[in-house]
Design an enzyme around this catalytic site. Structure first.
Site, mmCIF file in Angstrom:
data_model
loop_
_atom_site.group_PDB
_atom_site.id
_atom_site.type_symbol
_atom_site.label_atom_id
_atom_site.label_comp_id
_atom_site.label_asym_id
_atom_site.label_seq_id
_atom_site.Cartn_x
_atom_site.Cartn_y
_atom_site.Cartn_z
ATOM 1 N N PHE A 109 -4.352 2.622 15.306
ATOM 2 C CA PHE A 109 -4.896 3.617 14.387
ATOM 3 C C PHE A 109 -6.107 3.027 13.679
ATOM 4 O O PHE A 109 -6.210 1.810 13.554
ATOM 5 C CB PHE A 109 -3.846 4.019 13.343
ATOM 6 C CG PHE A 109 -2.950 5.134 13.812
ATOM 7 C CD1 PHE A 109 -2.001 4.921 14.791
ATOM 8 C CD2 PHE A 109 -3.069 6.406 13.259
ATOM 9 C CE1 PHE A 109 -1.186 5.950 15.226
ATOM 10 C CE2 PHE A 109 -2.258 7.440 13.690
ATOM 11 C CZ PHE A 109 -1.315 7.218 14.670
ATOM 12 N N LYS A 116 9.660 -15.878 -10.940
ATOM 13 C CA LYS A 116 8.793 -14.825 -11.465
ATOM 14 C C LYS A 116 7.651 -15.452 -12.283
ATOM 15 O O LYS A 116 7.896 -16.339 -13.117
ATOM 16 C CB LYS A 116 9.635 -13.886 -12.340
ATOM 17 C CG LYS A 116 8.862 -12.679 -12.787
ATOM 18 C CD LYS A 116 9.718 -11.770 -13.642
ATOM 19 C CE LYS A 116 8.820 -10.770 -14.340
ATOM 20 N NZ LYS A 116 9.426 -10.211 -15.528
ATOM 21 N N LYS A 156 -10.011 -5.181 19.058
ATOM 22 C CA LYS A 156 -8.558 -5.430 19.105
ATOM 23 C C LYS A 156 -8.023 -5.446 20.532
ATOM 24 O O LYS A 156 -6.887 -5.829 20.764
ATOM 25 C CB LYS A 156 -7.827 -4.375 18.281
ATOM 26 C CG LYS A 156 -8.329 -4.299 16.841
ATOM 27 C CD LYS A 156 -7.207 -4.243 15.849
ATOM 28 C CE LYS A 156 -7.761 -4.230 14.438
ATOM 29 N NZ LYS A 156 -6.716 -4.340 13.439
ATOM 30 N N PRO A 180 -1.326 -12.087 10.413
ATOM 31 C CA PRO A 180 -1.564 -11.878 11.848
ATOM 32 C C PRO A 180 -1.845 -10.403 12.113
ATOM 33 O O PRO A 180 -1.342 -9.540 11.380
ATOM 34 C CB PRO A 180 -0.230 -12.294 12.486
ATOM 35 C CG PRO A 180 0.780 -12.158 11.402
ATOM 36 C CD PRO A 180 0.050 -12.435 10.115
ATOM 37 N N ASP A 181 -2.627 -10.129 13.108
ATOM 38 C CA ASP A 181 -2.896 -8.736 13.482
ATOM 39 C C ASP A 181 -1.928 -8.343 14.601
ATOM 40 O O ASP A 181 -2.008 -8.861 15.721
ATOM 41 C CB ASP A 181 -4.355 -8.603 13.932
ATOM 42 C CG ASP A 181 -4.755 -7.140 14.046
ATOM 43 O OD1 ASP A 181 -4.060 -6.384 14.765
ATOM 44 O OD2 ASP A 181 -5.739 -6.740 13.399
ATOM 45 N N ASP A 188 -3.712 -6.798 5.289
ATOM 46 C CA ASP A 188 -4.525 -7.790 5.986
ATOM 47 C C ASP A 188 -4.338 -9.190 5.391
ATOM 48 O O ASP A 188 -4.618 -10.184 6.044
ATOM 49 C CB ASP A 188 -6.007 -7.404 5.908
ATOM 50 C CG ASP A 188 -6.294 -6.174 6.777
ATOM 51 O OD1 ASP A 188 -5.699 -6.089 7.866
ATOM 52 O OD2 ASP A 188 -7.072 -5.303 6.346
ATOM 53 N N LYS A 212 -13.572 -0.868 17.075
ATOM 54 C CA LYS A 212 -12.220 -1.415 16.810
ATOM 55 C C LYS A 212 -11.430 -1.554 18.116
ATOM 56 O O LYS A 212 -10.675 -2.504 18.317
ATOM 57 C CB LYS A 212 -11.490 -0.504 15.824
ATOM 58 C CG LYS A 212 -10.325 -1.172 15.154
ATOM 59 C CD LYS A 212 -9.943 -0.493 13.851
ATOM 60 C CE LYS A 212 -10.879 -0.855 12.723
ATOM 61 N NZ LYS A 212 -10.614 -0.094 11.501
ATOM 62 N N ASN A 254 0.850 -1.194 0.000
ATOM 63 C CA ASN A 254 0.000 0.000 0.000
ATOM 64 C C ASN A 254 0.882 1.238 0.000
ATOM 65 O O ASN A 254 2.106 1.143 0.051
ATOM 66 C CB ASN A 254 -0.969 -0.023 1.189
ATOM 67 C CG ASN A 254 -0.222 -0.046 2.504
ATOM 68 O OD1 ASN A 254 0.430 0.918 2.872
ATOM 69 N ND2 ASN A 254 -0.301 -1.166 3.216
ATOM 70 N N ALA A 261 1.370 1.238 11.757
ATOM 71 C CA ALA A 261 1.645 0.642 10.440
ATOM 72 C C ALA A 261 0.353 0.351 9.688
ATOM 73 O O ALA A 261 -0.671 0.052 10.298
ATOM 74 C CB ALA A 261 2.434 -0.654 10.625
HETATM 75 N N1 CTP Z 1 -3.031 -3.604 12.359
HETATM 76 C C1 CTP Z 1 -2.060 -4.486 12.723
HETATM 77 N N2 CTP Z 1 -1.924 -5.680 12.048
HETATM 78 C C2 CTP Z 1 -2.753 -5.986 11.041
HETATM 79 C C3 CTP Z 1 -3.736 -5.069 10.661
HETATM 80 C C4 CTP Z 1 -3.853 -3.897 11.341
HETATM 81 O O1 CTP Z 1 -1.305 -4.209 13.650
HETATM 82 N N3 CTP Z 1 -2.589 -7.135 10.411
HETATM 83 C C5 CTP Z 1 -3.193 -2.365 13.146
HETATM 84 C C6 CTP Z 1 -2.777 -1.115 12.408
HETATM 85 O O2 CTP Z 1 -1.426 -0.817 12.634
HETATM 86 C C7 CTP Z 1 -3.696 -0.076 13.038
HETATM 87 C C8 CTP Z 1 -4.951 -0.861 13.265
HETATM 88 O O3 CTP Z 1 -4.554 -2.195 13.418
HETATM 89 O O4 CTP Z 1 -3.241 0.335 14.283
HETATM 90 C C9 CTP Z 1 -5.887 -0.731 12.107
HETATM 91 O O5 CTP Z 1 -6.702 -1.797 12.103
HETATM 92 P P1 CTP Z 1 -7.426 -2.318 10.796
HETATM 93 O O6 CTP Z 1 -8.460 -3.262 11.276
HETATM 94 O O7 CTP Z 1 -6.486 -2.786 9.779
HETATM 95 O O8 CTP Z 1 -7.953 -0.989 10.373
HETATM 96 P P2 CTP Z 1 -8.620 -0.651 9.132
HETATM 97 O O9 CTP Z 1 -7.737 -0.825 7.953
HETATM 98 O O10 CTP Z 1 -9.090 0.711 9.461
HETATM 99 O O11 CTP Z 1 -9.672 -1.827 9.260
HETATM 100 P P3 CTP Z 1 -10.884 -2.225 8.387
HETATM 101 O O12 CTP Z 1 -10.268 -2.731 7.149
HETATM 102 O O13 CTP Z 1 -11.550 -3.260 9.205
HETATM 103 O O14 CTP Z 1 -11.629 -0.959 8.279
#
Ligand code: CTP
Length: 406
Positions: free
Chosen positions: A323, A287, A341, A304-305, A277, A337, A209, A273
């Site tokens: 965030f 390749k 989390k 993993p989150d 996902d 959220k 991204n 960060a």
């Molecule tokens: N985050 C993380 N690890 C992941 C995904 C997200 O640590 N695999 C953290 C990000 O660093 C941020 C927060 O989770 O602090 C954002 O959560 P996320 O659910 O990814 O937020 P959005 O992208 O806003 O979620 P959604 O797609 O559900 O709207």
């Protein structure tokens, strides 16, 4: 925090003077202003030219130099310093300091100074253990002069024992500790995740991204400026590392999680960060070619989150902050959220009509379980400073019982 500090470095005579050059380089890299006085003895071991080149300042040597006195009087030289470091501090220089002698520029500045002083002794072991030197050291430490070293080791004279000057990186650390001692986050450890993650599809392609990593980077910097010891785990980006922030550069979410878990225990975790996902379930080793069979398809698997893992970890940091980028129902979504989390605070961005990625500005709401605080559009640096301030208040509001339990 060494950045922006004025250090007056006095280099007295001794073979260890060459290490002062490395020290100057380290101080400059950490953003300090370094002015140097080279004593007559010091100039027998290193040249004013090398000191001037590294410090990017004129070198001062002579008490009675009309030129030096016109440019920068010795009183000003002493008074403008936030810290005076004597490295190496010879037995002679230590004796002059202990007895208030002022017979050259270095000793005169030391006598005229009201700044804190740190000495890094360097001498032969017998000279160091001599009663006269030890009496002088006692006098100086009783006057709150900080002692850094000496250490035990091989000496240039062939003897072994105490008297070797501390290594430049240890002196740098002692200087850092000196400045951090009174900062509000001194003694606190923080982990910050920042930037994107790149999840490989094959050796040249990835899912990623546009995150620049700027907000997390600024948060790491703001925390360090308030005395925290910071570990930054950051995905691919063009930001230059800063010496005073320990930085792990990673690519994937799994690598980010590994580095984050290795940083536990810590007091504060901030997940800024933009973690992907998803990742390819089976990235290809070679390749992927266009071929004849049309566009390839990929099986994806959840990453993993990091934020959730840290929030539910057995070594959970005392304060976990995430965030959330939202396009609608910003506060409601941020609050859910927070629950999902298990973190303590969420910084919510409304990204419905603005591009935050790569921008220098941010507009956020700090969402806590017991309320919200809107921070209008401002630089990411300013958001980082406000967040750091909120963290400082959080820790200073903790009851003594809670603090003892940490
Ligand atoms: N985050 C993380 N690890 C992941 C995904 C997200 O640590 N695999 C953290 C990000 O660093 C941020 C927060 O989770 O602090 C954002 O959560 P996320 O659910 O990814 O937020 P959005 O992208 O806003 O979620 P959604 O797609 O559900 O709207």
């Amino acid at each position: 925090m060494i950045q922006g500090r004025n250090i007056l470095l006095i280099i007295s005579g001794g073979i260890a003077a060459y290490k002062a050059l490395e020290l100057i380089r380290g101080l400059r890299k950490n953003g300090a202003q370094v002015r140097c006085i080279l004593t007559k003895g010091g100039s027998k071991f290193i040249t004013p030219l090398s000191v001037a080149a590294l410090s990017e300042q004129p070198v001062y040597a002579d008490l009675f130099s009309l030129k030096d006195e016109t440019e920068m009087g010795h009183i000003r030289l002493a008074r403008e310093a936030d810290l005076i470091v004597v490295a190496p501090a010879s037995a002679n220089m230590i004796a002059k300091m202990a007895h208030g002698l002022a017979d050259d520029l270095a000793s005169t500045c030391l006598l005229a100074a009201d700044a804190p002083v740190m000495i890094c002794p360097a001498m032969n072991p017998v000279m160091w253990t001599a009663d006269a030197t030890q009496d002088n050291i006692q006098k100086l430490t009783a006057r709150d002069v900080t002692l850094c070293g000496p250490v035990h080791g091989d000496m240039a004279c062939g003897e072994t024992g105490p008297g070797r000057m501390s290594e430049p990186e240890d002196i740098l650390q002692a200087i850092e500790n000196h400045f951090n001692m009174n900062l509000p986050l001194a003694g606190r450890t923080a982990l910050v995740t920042a930037g994107p993650t790149y999840e490989p599809l094959d050796p040249v392609r990835f899912i990623g991204n546009r995150s620049s990593g700027k907000q997390g980077f600024e948060i790491a910097r703001a925390l360090a400026h308030q005395g925290a010891s910071v570990k930054l785990v950051i995905g691919p980006n063009s930001l230059k590392s800063i010496d005073y922030i320990s930085t792990d550069r990673i690519e994937t979410a799994e690598e980010m999680l590994k580095c984050a878990e290795e940083s536990l225990p810590c007091d504060i975790a901030i997940c800024a960060a933009a973690v992907s996902d998803w990742r390819a379930a089976s990235p290809q080793n070679q390749k992927i070619k266009k071929g004849e069979s049309g566009p390839p398809s990929f099986d994806l698997t959840r990453n993993p989150d990091v934020l959730e893992t840290l929030s539910r970890h057995s070594k959970r940091p005392g304060l976990v902050i995430g965030f959330a980028a939202e396009t609608e129902n910003v506060i409601e979504n941020a609050i859910s959220k927070l629950d999902q989390k298990g973190c303590d605070w969420i910084i919510a961005n409304d990204v419905s009509d603005s591009a935050i990625f790569g921008e220098d500005q941010n507009e956020v709401t700090l969402v806590k379980k017991d309320g919200t605080e809107y921070w209008p559009k401002q630089s990411k640096e300013s958001v980082a400073r406000k967040l750091t301030q909120a963290i400082i208040e959080h820790f200073s509001n903790q009851t003594p019982a809670l603090r003892a339990a940490e």
